[in-house]
Design a protein around this motif. Structure first.
Motif, PDB file in Angstrom:
ATOM      1  N   LYS A   9      -7.544  -7.289  -3.805  1.00 41.76           N
ATOM      2  CA  LYS A   9      -7.380  -8.378  -4.756  1.00 41.76           C
ATOM      3  C   LYS A   9      -6.047  -9.113  -4.522  1.00 41.76           C
ATOM      4  O   LYS A   9      -5.012  -8.472  -4.332  1.00 41.76           O
ATOM      5  CB  LYS A   9      -7.544  -7.925  -6.198  1.00 41.76           C
ATOM      6  N   GLY A  17       1.339  -0.314   2.068  1.00 37.32           N
ATOM      7  CA  GLY A  17       0.300   0.567   1.502  1.00 37.32           C
ATOM      8  C   GLY A  17      -1.073  -0.053   1.683  1.00 37.32           C
ATOM      9  O   GLY A  17      -2.018   0.612   2.123  1.00 37.32           O
ATOM     10  N   GLY A  21      -3.564   1.940   3.991  1.00 34.95           N
ATOM     11  CA  GLY A  21      -4.684   2.516   3.234  1.00 34.95           C
ATOM     12  C   GLY A  21      -5.968   1.712   3.354  1.00 34.95           C
ATOM     13  O   GLY A  21      -7.048   2.229   3.104  1.00 34.95           O
ATOM     14  N   GLY A 182      -2.670   8.544   4.731  1.00 30.51           N
ATOM     15  CA  GLY A 182      -2.220   7.252   4.195  1.00 30.51           C
ATOM     16  C   GLY A 182      -3.062   6.729   3.054  1.00 30.51           C
ATOM     17  O   GLY A 182      -3.012   5.548   2.743  1.00 30.51           O
ATOM     18  N   ARG A 184      -2.544   7.146   0.065  1.00 34.03           N
ATOM     19  CA  ARG A 184      -1.648   6.791  -1.044  1.00 34.03           C
ATOM     20  C   ARG A 184      -0.208   6.730  -0.526  1.00 34.03           C
ATOM     21  O   ARG A 184       0.499   7.740  -0.534  1.00 34.03           O
ATOM     22  CB  ARG A 184      -1.784   7.839  -2.155  1.00 34.03           C
ATOM     23  N   ILE A 185       0.173   5.557  -0.044  1.00 33.97           N
ATOM     24  CA  ILE A 185       1.556   5.375   0.411  1.00 33.97           C
ATOM     25  C   ILE A 185       2.417   5.153  -0.831  1.00 33.97           C
ATOM     26  O   ILE A 185       2.056   4.402  -1.731  1.00 33.97           O
ATOM     27  CB  ILE A 185       1.664   4.142   1.367  1.00 33.97           C
ATOM     28  N   LYS A 197       1.494  -3.707  -5.244  1.00 28.35           N
ATOM     29  CA  LYS A 197       1.980  -5.090  -5.249  1.00 28.35           C
ATOM     30  C   LYS A 197       2.311  -5.608  -6.637  1.00 28.35           C
ATOM     31  O   LYS A 197       3.099  -6.523  -6.780  1.00 28.35           O
ATOM     32  CB  LYS A 197       1.046  -6.030  -4.493  1.00 28.35           C
TER      33      LYS A 197
HETATM   34  N1  AQP Z   1       0.058   2.436  -1.770  1.00 27.72           N
HETATM   35  C1  AQP Z   1      -1.166   2.431  -1.257  1.00 27.72           C
HETATM   36  N2  AQP Z   1      -1.509   3.351  -0.338  1.00 27.72           N
HETATM   37  C2  AQP Z   1      -2.760   3.364   0.205  1.00 27.72           C
HETATM   38  N3  AQP Z   1      -3.715   2.476  -0.121  1.00 27.72           N
HETATM   39  C3  AQP Z   1      -3.408   1.530  -1.024  1.00 27.72           C
HETATM   40  N4  AQP Z   1      -4.105   0.529  -1.560  1.00 27.72           N
HETATM   41  C4  AQP Z   1      -3.330  -0.144  -2.432  1.00 27.72           C
HETATM   42  N5  AQP Z   1      -2.114   0.402  -2.493  1.00 27.72           N
HETATM   43  C5  AQP Z   1      -2.125   1.456  -1.640  1.00 27.72           C
HETATM   44  C6  AQP Z   1      -5.493   0.239  -1.224  1.00 27.72           C
HETATM   45  O1  AQP Z   1      -5.573  -1.113  -0.811  1.00 27.72           O
HETATM   46  C7  AQP Z   1      -6.856  -1.605  -1.198  1.00 27.72           C
HETATM   47  C8  AQP Z   1      -6.704  -2.900  -1.915  1.00 27.72           C
HETATM   48  O2  AQP Z   1      -6.063  -2.700  -3.135  1.00 27.72           O
HETATM   49  P1  AQP Z   1      -6.167  -3.750  -4.294  1.00 27.72           P
HETATM   50  O3  AQP Z   1      -5.241  -4.832  -4.076  1.00 27.72           O
HETATM   51  O4  AQP Z   1      -7.566  -4.179  -4.456  1.00 27.72           O
HETATM   52  O5  AQP Z   1      -5.811  -2.991  -5.590  1.00 27.72           O
HETATM   53  P2  AQP Z   1      -4.912  -1.800  -5.937  1.00 27.72           P
HETATM   54  O6  AQP Z   1      -5.518  -0.548  -5.463  1.00 27.72           O
HETATM   55  O7  AQP Z   1      -4.671  -1.856  -7.397  1.00 27.72           O
HETATM   56  O8  AQP Z   1      -3.628  -2.082  -5.102  1.00 27.72           O
HETATM   57  P3  AQP Z   1      -2.220  -2.509  -5.602  1.00 27.72           P
HETATM   58  O9  AQP Z   1      -1.405  -2.879  -4.420  1.00 27.72           O
HETATM   59  O10 AQP Z   1      -1.657  -1.450  -6.476  1.00 27.72           O
HETATM   60  O11 AQP Z   1      -2.558  -3.799  -6.411  1.00 27.72           O
HETATM   61  P4  AQP Z   1      -2.174  -4.207  -7.850  1.00 27.72           P
HETATM   62  O12 AQP Z   1      -0.746  -3.942  -7.951  1.00 27.72           O
HETATM   63  O13 AQP Z   1      -2.551  -5.641  -7.869  1.00 27.72           O
HETATM   64  O14 AQP Z   1      -3.003  -3.397  -8.812  1.00 27.72           O
HETATM   65  C9  AQP Z   1      -7.536  -0.540  -2.050  1.00 27.72           C
HETATM   66  O15 AQP Z   1      -8.449   0.179  -1.271  1.00 27.72           O
HETATM   67  C10 AQP Z   1      -6.378   0.303  -2.469  1.00 27.72           C
HETATM   68  O16 AQP Z   1      -6.771   1.625  -2.785  1.00 27.72           O
END
Ligand code: AQP
Length: 327
Positions: A9, A17, A21, A182, A184-185, A197
């Motif tokens: 998203k 990450g 990931g 990886g 969960r970075i 993010k």
């Molecule tokens: N730190 C991470 N380590 C490994 N995988 C990660 N993903 C996100 N952060 C890490 C994986 O990236 C994909 C896309 O994530 P997303 O943007 O759809 O939503 P998210 O999981 O909520 O990631 P963020 O960065 O934490 O976004 P925000 O802050 O917007 O909620 C997914 O497969 C996720 O697992």
């Protein structure tokens, strides 16, 4: 071959990450099935975001997908909002997921807890409904995700079971899969928290200059002692850096421990920074070339057409199953 689906998203600048990931892995597995990789722009609206940022972030993600090696010939790359079937199916499927189970989702609880109770959007609460629709529309069996998204895929499995029990075999059962190393970075400033993010403390952004990336790694929080050892409980900082190093070099943890026997944290951090830069330098160069060409718009337009065909078929199947008249 199983259909594969995943997305990101566009809520902010992508992190290392997201790269380790998700993106890097998408490129690795894209030829193992019919692969659909999208930009989840409707999901990004679940938290406040400026229109300009949403547009730019979405374009960036498409360019990053291409820079990582996703090939539009084998992977359908598209924008979620370009395929109206996602929203149409969500209106139907919201009746098959329950408020009790939605309120137990960790991501909802984490995000809602930081907000004023009176101002939590329905979309944030119902996020897993739309995500389940993203998955089932493409008859997807394999859903590569980071660890934080596994709970949502599990809920989608519940939905498929519930729907198929009631209406017969209509939806394909998906399963989450994670990268070996990886999934969960963690944040470089607090290795007990996910690098994320929307909570960008201790993040390495894909848009960071290479020297900024190096500085961030060199100043990453480490642990007591001086040994390079994988031990998440007692050495979360070093274990996180080892994970990054392993994911980018393909070296096993035992091999890394051996490589840095008798060496200090400084030597190890320098090697991690080198590995990150080795990977990021050509990747960022490709991203720059792609973003300044007209390729992104072309790929997204083509992708939306291809995605719509299969998504509309599934939508029609569901409409018919539930008894929507004339379908
Ligand atoms: N730190 C991470 N380590 C490994 N995988 C990660 N993903 C996100 N952060 C890490 C994986 O990236 C994909 C896309 O994530 P997303 O943007 O759809 O939503 P998210 O999981 O909520 O990631 P963020 O960065 O934490 O976004 P925000 O802050 O917007 O909620 C997914 O497969 C996720 O697992």
């Amino acid at each position: 071959m199983d259909n594969i689906l995943s997305g990101i998203k566009p809520t902010g600048k992508l992190t290392l990450g997201n790269y380790i990931g998700a993106i890097k892995n998408f490129a690795r597995i894209q030829n193992e099935g019919d692969t659909f990789v999208f930009i989840a722009d409707l999901h990004a609206l679940t938290l406040p975001i400026e229109p300009e940022d949403l547009r730019n972030n979405s374009r960036d993600i498409a360019a990053y997908y291409l820079a990582a090696g996703l090939d539009p010939k084998s992977t359908t790359i598209f924008l979620q909002s370009d395929v109206p079937a996602h929203s149409e199916l969500a209106v139907i499927m919201q009746n098959f997921l329950y408020m009790g189970e939605l309120s137990r989702m960790t991501q909802f609880k984490d995000k809602a807890q930081k907000m004023d109770n009176e101002a939590i959007g329905l979309g944030l609460f119902a996020y897993p409904v739309l995500m389940a629709c993203d998955i089932v529309l493409y008859n997807s069996k394999r859903i590569p995700v980071g660890e934080d998204q596994v709970q949502h895929v599990e809920l989608c499995r519940d939905l498929v079971k519930r729907f198929n029990n009631r209406y017969g075999d209509t939806l394909v059962m998906p399963r989450a899969e994670m990268v070996k190393v990886g999934k969960r970075i963690m944040s470089l400033s607090d290795p007990t928290k996910k690098m994320s993010k929307s909570d960008p403390k201790g993040d390495i952004f894909l848009s960071d200059d290479l020297n900024v990336m190096r500085k961030k790694i060199m100043s990453a929080v480490t642990d007591l002692g001086h040994e390079i050892k994988y031990d998440v409980e007692n050495k979360p900082g070093i274990s996180n850096l080892m994970t990054i190093y392993s994911a980018l070099t393909g070296k096993e943890f035992a091999e890394i421990e051996k490589e840095f026997e008798g060496k200090g944290y400084g030597d190890f951090k320098r090697a991690v920074a080198d590995a990150v830069i080795n990977e990021m330098e050509p990747f960022k160069k490709r991203y720059e070339e792609i973003i300044s060409s007209g390729l992104v718009d072309e790929v997204l337009e083509e992708g939306a057409k291809k995605a719509s065909v299969i998504a509309n078929e599934t939508l029609a199947r569901v409409q018919k199953a539930v008894g929507l008249y004339h379908k």
